[in-house]
Design a protein around this motif. Structure first.
Motif, mmCIF file in Angstrom:
data_model
loop_
_atom_site.group_PDB
_atom_site.id
_atom_site.type_symbol
_atom_site.label_atom_id
_atom_site.label_comp_id
_atom_site.label_asym_id
_atom_site.label_seq_id
_atom_site.Cartn_x
_atom_site.Cartn_y
_atom_site.Cartn_z
ATOM 1 N N THR A 176 45.362 26.007 57.408
ATOM 2 C CA THR A 176 46.348 26.349 56.310
ATOM 3 C C THR A 176 45.464 26.032 55.242
ATOM 4 O OG1 THR A 176 48.138 26.114 57.814
ATOM 5 C CG2 THR A 176 48.531 25.755 55.420
ATOM 6 N N ILE A 177 45.615 26.668 54.101
ATOM 7 C CA ILE A 177 44.906 26.343 53.025
ATOM 8 C C ILE A 177 45.819 26.262 51.956
ATOM 9 C CG2 ILE A 177 42.555 26.946 53.723
ATOM 10 C CD1 ILE A 177 43.058 29.537 51.565
ATOM 11 N N GLU A 178 45.102 25.640 50.709
ATOM 12 C CA GLU A 178 46.131 25.710 49.321
ATOM 13 C C GLU A 178 44.908 25.825 48.328
ATOM 14 O OE1 GLU A 178 49.744 23.106 47.887
ATOM 15 O OE2 GLU A 178 49.018 22.798 49.800
ATOM 16 N N ILE A 179 45.306 26.904 47.503
ATOM 17 C CA ILE A 179 44.398 27.172 46.807
ATOM 18 C C ILE A 179 44.530 26.422 45.336
ATOM 19 C CG2 ILE A 179 43.193 29.157 45.111
ATOM 20 C CD1 ILE A 179 43.710 30.707 47.651
ATOM 21 N N ASN A 180 43.656 25.520 44.946
ATOM 22 C CA ASN A 180 43.843 25.183 43.470
ATOM 23 C C ASN A 180 42.956 25.175 42.406
ATOM 24 O OD1 ASN A 180 46.226 23.226 44.513
ATOM 25 N ND2 ASN A 180 44.449 22.415 45.976
ATOM 26 N N GLY A 181 42.038 26.279 42.478
ATOM 27 C CA GLY A 181 41.445 26.791 41.386
ATOM 28 C C GLY A 181 42.288 27.065 40.055
ATOM 29 N N ARG A 182 41.491 27.168 39.058
ATOM 30 C CA ARG A 182 42.488 27.395 37.792
ATOM 31 C C ARG A 182 42.280 28.950 37.797
ATOM 32 N NH1 ARG A 182 38.227 24.781 34.419
ATOM 33 N NH2 ARG A 182 37.149 25.903 36.274
ATOM 34 N N HIS A 183 43.375 29.561 38.311
ATOM 35 C CA HIS A 183 43.751 31.000 38.396
ATOM 36 C C HIS A 183 44.767 31.563 37.661
ATOM 37 C CE1 HIS A 183 40.546 30.918 41.388
ATOM 38 N NE2 HIS A 183 41.246 30.179 42.162
ATOM 39 N N ASP A 184 44.723 32.714 36.982
ATOM 40 C CA ASP A 184 45.405 33.210 36.273
ATOM 41 C C ASP A 184 47.066 33.619 37.245
ATOM 42 O OD1 ASP A 184 44.806 34.248 33.348
ATOM 43 O OD2 ASP A 184 43.055 34.338 34.918
ATOM 44 N N PRO A 185 48.219 33.697 36.709
ATOM 45 C CA PRO A 185 49.281 33.967 37.396
ATOM 46 C C PRO A 185 49.612 35.333 37.394
ATOM 47 C CG PRO A 185 49.884 33.111 35.218
ATOM 48 C CD PRO A 185 48.585 32.712 35.299
ATOM 49 N N CYS A 186 48.842 35.923 36.425
ATOM 50 C CA CYS A 186 48.915 37.287 36.386
ATOM 51 C C CYS A 186 47.510 38.100 35.436
ATOM 52 C CB CYS A 186 50.161 37.652 35.620
ATOM 53 S SG CYS A 186 50.388 39.691 35.299
ATOM 54 N N VAL A 187 46.817 38.834 36.049
ATOM 55 C CA VAL A 187 45.597 39.085 35.198
ATOM 56 C C VAL A 187 45.873 40.302 34.196
ATOM 57 C CG1 VAL A 187 43.979 38.560 37.046
ATOM 58 C CG2 VAL A 187 45.086 40.834 37.012
ATOM 59 N N VAL A 188 47.062 40.925 34.391
ATOM 60 C CA VAL A 188 47.512 42.109 33.420
ATOM 61 C C VAL A 188 47.113 42.229 32.057
ATOM 62 C CG1 VAL A 188 48.870 44.194 33.216
ATOM 63 C CG2 VAL A 188 48.904 42.992 35.445
ATOM 64 N N PRO A 189 47.762 41.046 31.319
ATOM 65 C CA PRO A 189 47.309 40.887 29.976
ATOM 66 C C PRO A 189 45.987 40.804 29.580
ATOM 67 C CG PRO A 189 49.130 39.585 30.471
ATOM 68 C CD PRO A 189 48.513 39.903 32.009
ATOM 69 N N ARG A 190 45.286 39.968 30.317
ATOM 70 C CA ARG A 190 43.912 39.901 30.252
ATOM 71 C C ARG A 190 43.153 41.233 30.344
ATOM 72 N NH1 ARG A 190 41.502 35.262 33.192
ATOM 73 N NH2 ARG A 190 39.584 36.286 32.204
ATOM 74 N N ALA A 191 43.544 42.051 31.292
ATOM 75 C CA ALA A 191 42.680 43.388 31.521
ATOM 76 C C ALA A 191 43.031 44.270 30.574
ATOM 77 C CB ALA A 191 43.445 43.690 33.100
ATOM 78 N N VAL A 192 43.942 44.103 29.751
ATOM 79 C CA VAL A 192 43.915 45.148 28.616
ATOM 80 C C VAL A 192 42.730 45.462 27.937
ATOM 81 C CG1 VAL A 192 45.043 45.651 26.325
ATOM 82 C CG2 VAL A 192 46.447 45.021 28.147
ATOM 83 N N PRO A 193 41.800 44.647 27.609
ATOM 84 C CA PRO A 193 40.588 45.037 26.846
ATOM 85 C C PRO A 193 39.566 45.477 27.775
ATOM 86 C CG PRO A 193 40.946 42.447 26.884
ATOM 87 C CD PRO A 193 42.251 43.245 27.463
ATOM 88 N N ILE A 194 39.609 45.138 29.188
ATOM 89 C CA ILE A 194 38.708 45.530 30.094
ATOM 90 C C ILE A 194 39.071 47.338 30.166
ATOM 91 C CG2 ILE A 194 38.352 45.480 32.574
ATOM 92 C CD1 ILE A 194 39.376 42.697 32.452
ATOM 93 N N VAL A 195 40.300 47.447 30.334
ATOM 94 C CA VAL A 195 40.609 49.181 30.483
ATOM 95 C C VAL A 195 39.837 49.925 29.056
ATOM 96 C CG1 VAL A 195 42.676 50.716 30.548
ATOM 97 C CG2 VAL A 195 42.574 48.747 31.842
ATOM 98 N N GLU A 196 40.220 49.193 27.953
ATOM 99 C CA GLU A 196 39.683 49.783 26.882
ATOM 100 C C GLU A 196 38.322 49.610 26.919
ATOM 101 O OE1 GLU A 196 40.983 47.041 23.579
ATOM 102 O OE2 GLU A 196 43.266 48.265 23.892
ATOM 103 N N ALA A 197 37.663 48.838 27.566
ATOM 104 C CA ALA A 197 36.034 48.826 27.263
ATOM 105 C C ALA A 197 35.490 49.770 28.293
ATOM 106 C CB ALA A 197 35.701 47.541 27.735
ATOM 107 N N LEU A 198 36.234 49.832 29.379
ATOM 108 C CA LEU A 198 35.555 50.832 30.485
ATOM 109 C C LEU A 198 35.962 52.443 30.017
ATOM 110 C CD1 LEU A 198 36.653 49.432 33.721
ATOM 111 C CD2 LEU A 198 34.323 49.670 32.869
ATOM 112 N N ALA A 199 36.951 52.547 29.124
ATOM 113 C CA ALA A 199 37.260 54.003 28.490
ATOM 114 C C ALA A 199 36.443 54.213 27.677
ATOM 115 C CB ALA A 199 38.735 53.905 28.157
#
Lengths: 359, 359, 359, 359
Positions: free
Chosen positions: C318-341
């Motif tokens: 049983t593990i518990e992940i304690n890294g500093r992760h985003d609760p949701c990547v979608v807002p940060r993915a906006v510039p990624i989508v634009e860049a790939l486009a």
């Protein structure tokens, strides 16, 4: 463009007088132990300032690996490396800033890219070859357990030729002198010749022979990626390379079929040929016999003598090139030829195994 | 593998003794009028049976274009073409069915692919070069309005050499004799030499020189797609090619920088060089001066003399090859060299223009 | 492998917790002025730690350009860039060192490459996307004078959806809130939802819509490089992307032809369509109308809740992940989508112009 | 352009109303026994005229293999194939010769290539997909001993949806009806719906689900050649495809991490996941669990109703399309989806094994 290879892919970047040069290797198998000392040793064989007959630029060629290695082993991910440019003496180029140096790439680069980057030749400088040596050193380590042996040496400098068959070469003698010619007497003559030209501000060309032993049968991908065709492409990429000759090449063209054919024999429990005029390649595919080839280099174009040329305004000018240039690049090109040969061999090894279907 | 080119891409297929051979050209610009008669003419220059010094196989090389053309013009879509194999005389190969012919690709192909296809060499046969000639003929037509002029000719056959500088060649003389050597006297000697060897069941090699005029400045894509590197790859793809030499190549390696440098001059309202030791290429990029190069070919390996070799069971056997083979492929390789040169030039033209950004 | 694009080629490298990540752009046209501040601005939109709903990792994403630029302009040579990894907190991963995290790439990477690099995911980490944003920012500047306009925004977060047609979006509102949803009310709901999940140690997914305006007619290279096919490949490359939908996509599949067809009209002196169900693409080629598409993302797999899984020895843990992760990547993915486009658009622009033959 | 795949490469050619269409497969492993009957069977599943709900064009799709096969086995050399165009009824197109059909590729093709080839859509016609089915059928046979199982079926037609999980599908039911929906009741509704539209001269779209079972762990080449990214590119290549959805895709974007995560378990002596929200792919690499995905198709644009559009002179016209078109392409697209999936799987198999280094 700036990528070489189809599965083991090297992409390089960098100008001679920028912060650094470097490259990215994509497609390196994972789990290969990398010995950085060995890479460094290969780089030192290429670097300028290594002897009295090379450019006095004293680039140390310290490198850094930025990715793709974990606990000393390759991870299967891109290996990014960087070689720092420690000794950028752009002032050398001030007086020739807007001229087109004779037999240099200044003019063609300017015409193609619309930018005149005279700082040591920019991207066209032979500094780029350090990237190839580093990548080739990694390829060599990937192939380490395959018993492939590649060595190159200086075959001629100007009009001085080594008269010795590649089969009788003692490879251990190559690094015993600064010309990288394995015969001491010939090497001494070559050194003398280069030094005379140096004193006169003149330069010369020469040729390199390279031998590849231990390759498995079956490398090379006809029709357009024949082993010899990719080898030729690789070697003609080297700055100043002007001819590629597989085996007896030019001489073979004046023989008859009866003289030049190699008979197959079965000996030492494998298929071999009684002679090796084919230089280890038939139909573009390796046959297990040793491969050897020659690369011919034109003389260095940066001579320390007054030369007529024109500047960007099309005016006739007389220039004198005072950068720290080699009188002869051939001794330093030996590790470059070896490196490119390793890159070609490894790429074909990976391609060859990709098509095997086991049940 | 079986694709050549990066933007103007030729993919070929076909075995010498199957139904047909052929290819697909992808990336051909649209709207180019194609003259099929002209393609046919180029094919006839390559075909066997064309003269008394070539193989008596009388392949007519009739071709068909199956796609990519509408109302006589290219559509921008793949051009699929097919050349029928009219004259498949596989019986010639019966007696050598399970042997490895000396200096042939039988052994390496068998070892690599696990299949022994002795029917005329299968994919390794020079029949494939008809595909290249056809594709090169299309490339030539695409370039028609660019004033690029490419011609090749026989420079040597065995030990007989044409002693004439490429600048003084009268290209109109090339097709006046069956050896494709533009000097009548040398041509006659070459013809005689080939016929003597033919009568003796022997074969020979030789060399071809090719000249490219009218290319714009700026073709070639350093670092790894230098114009000369891709040209070398293309030429070393030709069956039996053993050396590629740009301009003065081998000889240049024995000169000094002072002797070999080309000064820039401005004349006829363009930048040129006073001499052309660089053979039109500097830093891997065309400089607008004529390019010329040599390709050296080993002798044909199919000789009509008893030869020792082994069969697939590793037993020593003596074979005699009785297929209808050329005593010398060099005259027929002239249009092949030209075709590959056109493919290289067009591909670099397209690459070069892809990077231009106009506002 | 690690290269994207056919003429404007991006090769990337780097692990999330190594010294740096970076890339090499090959094929960038020369003479383009590069504004580094603008690149930096794009990078800041992607970086973690930018708001209260993103990972608290505070990577500054400082970058360095090592080659390919002279006096602020591109030279036509490879642009090598490097983004430093300032904040490598590998200790977070100690307790999960030898386990396979649920729905993570740990297991597949270990199985494929034989190496278990748990340091933040190594090469599979979304840190890589900073390279894409940087390269996309350069592509955007190359296209600057072409009047192409690309913007993306958050269309849904979990079950909260933006009910607004892409035509009525006010792009200036996208950056006014931390969710990057252009409608203030919906954005507020989304933010609340994400924060609730955060407090609960849970995560969510969502979707992004992207609009491309101003593209010329004719981009896209059928049959296999249709504009939409390459766009789909690019978008499905983004970590956590699970669906790509061109225009009305899924919904379009339930309509009839009569409902879905777009009639051509000639208006404003150009050919347009009266409706745009085709989303600007017909037969894989742009028709000059606006393109829009959606990318759907699965929820972040690193949740701060106890989860069952196995370790490398196949034992249940049983593990518990304690890294500093985003609760949701979608807002940060906006510039990624634009860049790939931008990368896709520029590559197709270069390809399209390569085939044009002018007399 | 017209090549798909990196090692197993398919290059296609041909227009719908020319002599033939075809393709060349390069990189097919040698020694694979090819069953031509099986290829034919796959082609028959795609061909028009196969049932009362498809186009009445009765193309028999007879094919010929022209190279790369010897004694029924692949030779490792290019496999050239040709599918004859038996039924070219170009007269259908006379009345629409110079118009741009609504939602067709006429306009974009004309604008891009400068040529208006209305004969059945030329290269943009779905006839091209016969090439893919043939090549996919060969890929399937290469993979025959690997126990990989791929099947696709119709998931929705217009608004009628199959409500059944992919795990409960009985693949043997797919071919029992003409809609290729494995549930008899739903299939009947779909058939009825299509026939109603047909009678009305209208058309519809729909969706296909595809399941891939038995793939080894480790296929896919991050960063840019993730398994899902290449799958998306392949599927979006299909005419009329408008969305690609891996696994639960769109729906997954509204779940939380806690709901969507898959735990690893060790069972049946291998590593598996307890659930399969990941649809068999993590980090772009297969994890050994079943993969499934959906492709959504827009309705057929050729409707038999009067439609307004413009002609090449920009004049408004009303057209009626009377060609023999399908009311719904989705049932016939089932074998196309399968074929492309096989091509993707085999290419990744070859890539994956190319990087393995054994001592």
């Amino acid at each position: 463009m700036n990528t070489f290879g189809q599965l083991f892919k090297l992409t390089t970047w960098g100008e001679s007088h920028g912060k650094a040069i470097g490259g990215v290797i994509d497609g390196c198998p994972s789990g290969i132990e990398l010995d950085l000392t060995s890479i460094n040793k290969d780089l030192q064989r290429r670097r300028p300032g290594q002897s009295s007959i090379t450019s006095p630029r004293n680039e140390e060629d310290t490198f850094e690996i930025l990715s793709g290695i974990l606990n000393g082993k390759t991870t299967g991910h891109p290996i990014s490396f960087m070689i720092h440019n420690s000794n950028k003496k752009s002032a050398d180029y001030n007086n020739i800033q807007d001229t087109f140096r004779p037999s240099h790439a200044d003019y063609t680069y300017t015409a193609k890219y619309g930018i005149h980057d005279q700082n040591g030749g920019g991207r066209s400088s032979a500094r780029e070859t350090a990237n190839w040596v580093l990548a080739g050193s990694i390829a060599k380590q990937v192939l380490a357990k395959k018993n492939i042996d590649i060595f190159a040496f200086v075959k001629s400098i100007g009009t001085i030729k080594l008269h010795q068959n590649h089969e009788s070469i003692d490879a251990s003698q190559i690094e015993t002198n600064i010309t990288r010619c394995p015969d001491a007497d010939t090497a001494a003559q070559m050194e003398l010749y280069i030094k005379e030209l140096m004193n006169d501000g003149n330069t010369c060309g020469g040729s390199i022979q390279c031998v590849i032993k231990g390759l498995p049968v079956g490398l090379g991908e006809p029709i357009f990626d024949k082993f010899n065709a990719r080898l030729a492409q690789a070697m003609m990429t080297i700055n100043a390379a002007r001819a590629f000759e597989l085996g007896e090449g030019v001489q073979l063209s004046s023989l008859t079929g009866k003289e030049a054919n190699d008979s197959y024999i079965y000996t030492d429990q494998k298929i071999q040929t009684s002679t090796n005029h084919s230089a280890g390649i038939q139909g573009g595919i390796t046959n297990g016999m040793p491969i050897w080839f020659q690369v011919y280099f034109k003389p260095v174009s940066s001579i320390k003598k007054p030369q007529k040329t024109i500047n960007q305004e099309h005016q006739e000018v007389t220039i004198e090139i005072n950068g720290r240039h080699d009188p002869c690049v051939v001794p330093r090109a030996v590790p470059i030829v070896e490196a490119l040969a390793y890159l070609v061999c490894l790429d074909f090894m990976l391609l060859n195994q990709s098509y095997l279907m086991h049940d």
